[in-house]
Design a protein around this motif. Structure first.
Motif, mmCIF file in Angstrom:
data_model
loop_
_atom_site.group_PDB
_atom_site.id
_atom_site.type_symbol
_atom_site.label_atom_id
_atom_site.label_comp_id
_atom_site.label_asym_id
_atom_site.label_seq_id
_atom_site.Cartn_x
_atom_site.Cartn_y
_atom_site.Cartn_z
ATOM 1 N N GLY A 146 33.230 -6.596 -62.555
ATOM 2 C CA GLY A 146 32.387 -7.518 -61.795
ATOM 3 C C GLY A 146 33.120 -8.122 -60.607
ATOM 4 O O GLY A 146 33.790 -7.434 -59.842
ATOM 5 N N GLN A 147 32.982 -9.450 -60.438
ATOM 6 C CA GLN A 147 33.706 -10.121 -59.362
ATOM 7 C C GLN A 147 35.221 -10.101 -59.574
ATOM 8 O O GLN A 147 35.984 -10.357 -58.648
ATOM 9 C CB GLN A 147 33.240 -11.576 -59.237
ATOM 10 C CG GLN A 147 31.959 -11.743 -58.479
ATOM 11 C CD GLN A 147 31.709 -13.187 -58.096
ATOM 12 O OE1 GLN A 147 32.480 -14.087 -58.452
ATOM 13 N NE2 GLN A 147 30.642 -13.436 -57.387
ATOM 14 N N MET A 148 35.633 -9.766 -60.785
ATOM 15 C CA MET A 148 37.056 -9.747 -61.109
ATOM 16 C C MET A 148 37.711 -8.427 -60.684
ATOM 17 O O MET A 148 38.612 -7.927 -61.358
ATOM 18 C CB MET A 148 37.234 -9.934 -62.614
ATOM 19 C CG MET A 148 36.786 -11.285 -63.112
ATOM 20 S SD MET A 148 38.035 -12.554 -62.857
ATOM 21 C CE MET A 148 39.239 -12.059 -64.066
ATOM 22 N N ILE A 149 37.247 -7.852 -59.584
ATOM 23 C CA ILE A 149 37.859 -6.631 -59.048
ATOM 24 C C ILE A 149 38.231 -6.894 -57.589
ATOM 25 O O ILE A 149 37.641 -6.344 -56.662
ATOM 26 C CB ILE A 149 36.908 -5.406 -59.130
ATOM 27 C CG1 ILE A 149 36.171 -5.347 -60.462
ATOM 28 C CG2 ILE A 149 37.692 -4.121 -58.932
ATOM 29 C CD1 ILE A 149 35.228 -4.159 -60.580
ATOM 30 N N PRO A 150 39.238 -7.726 -57.333
ATOM 31 C CA PRO A 150 39.530 -8.080 -55.939
ATOM 32 C C PRO A 150 40.066 -6.927 -55.104
ATOM 33 O O PRO A 150 40.008 -6.984 -53.876
ATOM 34 C CB PRO A 150 40.570 -9.204 -56.079
ATOM 35 C CG PRO A 150 41.137 -9.059 -57.441
ATOM 36 C CD PRO A 150 40.046 -8.500 -58.294
#
Length: 490
Positions: A146-150
């Motif tokens: 999710g958003q935790m894939i910078p």
């Protein structure tokens, strides 16, 4: 030719005329969604602090802060815009990831600053989406989600900025190599709970990507085999990489899978919240219990959020807690950023807590089956994962369980029950999958990806209310969803 060189050649040569009109329209809706989320971010003190820091410390420049229209230096604007668009988890997603924090904000700002056309900005945005999305899909079986894939933003920003800076294919390949040389990683304790640090999750990668493009314009170089080397990118960021997800550029458009959030919460909750919003507004005193059935994805996020200690009700808790987000929707009929201000949450906290305490969340393998079956119809799942052996997939599952030990749906038994609802996938996986595969042979234009959810409310007096949704209303494959994105901006 390395994978990064293949990416760069395609991106450097992409022009607006190469992009299907439907993808351009979805890219415009993505812009509207990102700008809407950015403006909504001004409800949040953390976002206002980011803007203030950019103005105070960013120095003079021509780059625009999208939330306010003020000008500052390019690096300060890049970091601030990527941060503020993350506020309230009110963004959009494609298969796979949330690249718009970089792939939309960078073209809008650099395009204006450099005097490029709107078509140039759209082409840069779509090129960034396609490459960032492929990296996200290839690392789905990995420690971040999710958003935790910078690291997506390293690639998305490097491609978008590189195109607008006019880099040729070789320079753009080095921009990607430099951007991915030291990719950032996000940690769950800084992402969940009443924490302001969460909103900068995309900022580091976006800034790195833009800096890499600027360096490449000066002749700076990086390791072009980062995605191919056995000790390269995938060794760190995937339990079992899916390299077949990296192909098909210009033929399969991951931008087709864009989905715009109507609710300020995790993507995996959106269909469930659509179902909850379809019910009448309720009071906690009216309710005996609420049962929510969700996929393994929603269950994993919800279970991870429950590990955080409870303080005052915060926007971030609502974003990632099924009980809190469903309670707010049942009470107010919606979940928008203006409902998540400190003042608004304080005013409703007692009622939200009372109703949330009556909400039970269960993982339902039948809902997983709908997700797997839809993905298989669109992508041929056994073919996509075909480079990974059964042993490697088993190891990946064990490592995923180690990352998310509280997630009930990640057990081997649970996943087998889920896959049993998609029998073609299970049979093909059991029979072996080592055959040719071409992502570009798959048409994603009509893929409205289902992350299903169902809700049952038992009221005082015995009456029951039920609702279920398979696909969130913001899936841009649905005819009505584009209007939702522009409504969100308005």
């Amino acid at each position: 030719m390395s994978t990064l060189e293949t990416f760069a050649r395609w991106a450097a040569e992409l022009s607006l005329s190469d992009i299907p009109p439907r993808v351009i329209e979805k890219a415009r809706a993505q812009q509207a969604s990102v700008l809407g989320a950015t403006l909504a971010g001004l409800h949040d003190p953390a976002a206002r602090k980011v803007v203030a820091a950019a103005v105070r410390h960013g120095g003079q420049g021509a780059a625009r802060l999208l939330a306010t229209g003020m000008r500052t230096s390019r690096p300060a604007a890049v970091r601030a815009n990527a941060s503020v668009s993350c506020t309230f988890d009110y963004d959009e997603i494609l298969l796979l990831g949330h690249p718009g924090h970089s792939t939309v904000t960078v073209p809008l700002v650099l395009g204006e600053e450099l005097g490029r056309t709107f078509g140039d900005a759209i082409a840069a945005q779509v090129a960034g989406n396609e490459i960032a999305g492929r990296l996200g899909l290839a690392t789905f079986l990995g420690p971040q989600n999710g958003q935790m894939i910078p690291h997506l933003h390293c690639a998305g920003a490097a491609v978008a900025a590189g195109k607008l800076l006019g880099l040729d294919a070789l320079a753009l390949s080095h921009a990607l190599a430099v951007a991915l040389a030291q990719p950032p990683s996000a940690l769950w304790p800084s992402f969940l709970g009443d924490l302001e640090a969460k909103i900068i999750v995309a900022a580091h990668g976006t800034a790195m990507g833009v800096m890499a493009a600027e360096l490449a314009a000066e002749g700076f170089t990086g390791a072009l085999d980062l995605l191919d080397h056995p000790h390269g990118f995938f060794r760190r960021f995937a339990f079992a990489p899916l390299p077949r997800a990296l192909g098909g550029l210009g033929r399969a458009w991951l931008s087709d899978t864009l989905q715009v959030k109507e609710h300020a919460a995790c993507w995996y909750f959106q269909a469930l919240l659509d179902a909850a919003a379809s019910l009448p507004r309720l009071r906690a005193a009216d309710v005996v219990r609420v049962r929510c059935a969700v996929t393994f994805l929603a269950d994993a996020v919800d279970a991870t959020e429950r590990l955080r200690p409870r303080g005052a009700l915060s926007a971030n808790e609502v974003n990632f807690s099924i009980a809190a987000s469903v309670a707010l929707v049942l009470l107010r009929g919606r979940l928008r950023p203006e409902d998540l201000t400190a003042e608004g949450l304080s005013a409703h906290e007692a009622e939200v807590r009372a109703l949330a305490a009556k909400i039970e969340v269960t993982h339902d393998p039948a809902l997983d089956g709908k997700l797997f079956a839809a993905l298989d119809r669109a992508l041929d799942l056994p073919g996509l994962v075909g480079t990974a052996s059964t042993l490697e997939l088993g190891r990946a599952l064990r490592r995923a369980r180690g990352e998310f030990p509280q997630a009930r749906g990640l057990g081997a038994g649970s996943l087998l029950r889920s896959l049993a609802r998609a029998p073609r996938v299970l049979a093909a996986l059991a029979a072996g999958r080592r055959r040719d595969y071409d992502l570009g042979a798959h048409d994603l234009a009509q893929l409205a990806l289902p992350i299903p959810g169902a809700i049952e409310v038992e009221l005082v007096g015995g009456r029951r209310l039920e609702a279920a949704r398979d696909v969130e209303g913001g899936a841009l494959a649905l005819p009505s969803a584009t209007a939702l994105a522009f409504d969100k901006l308005r």
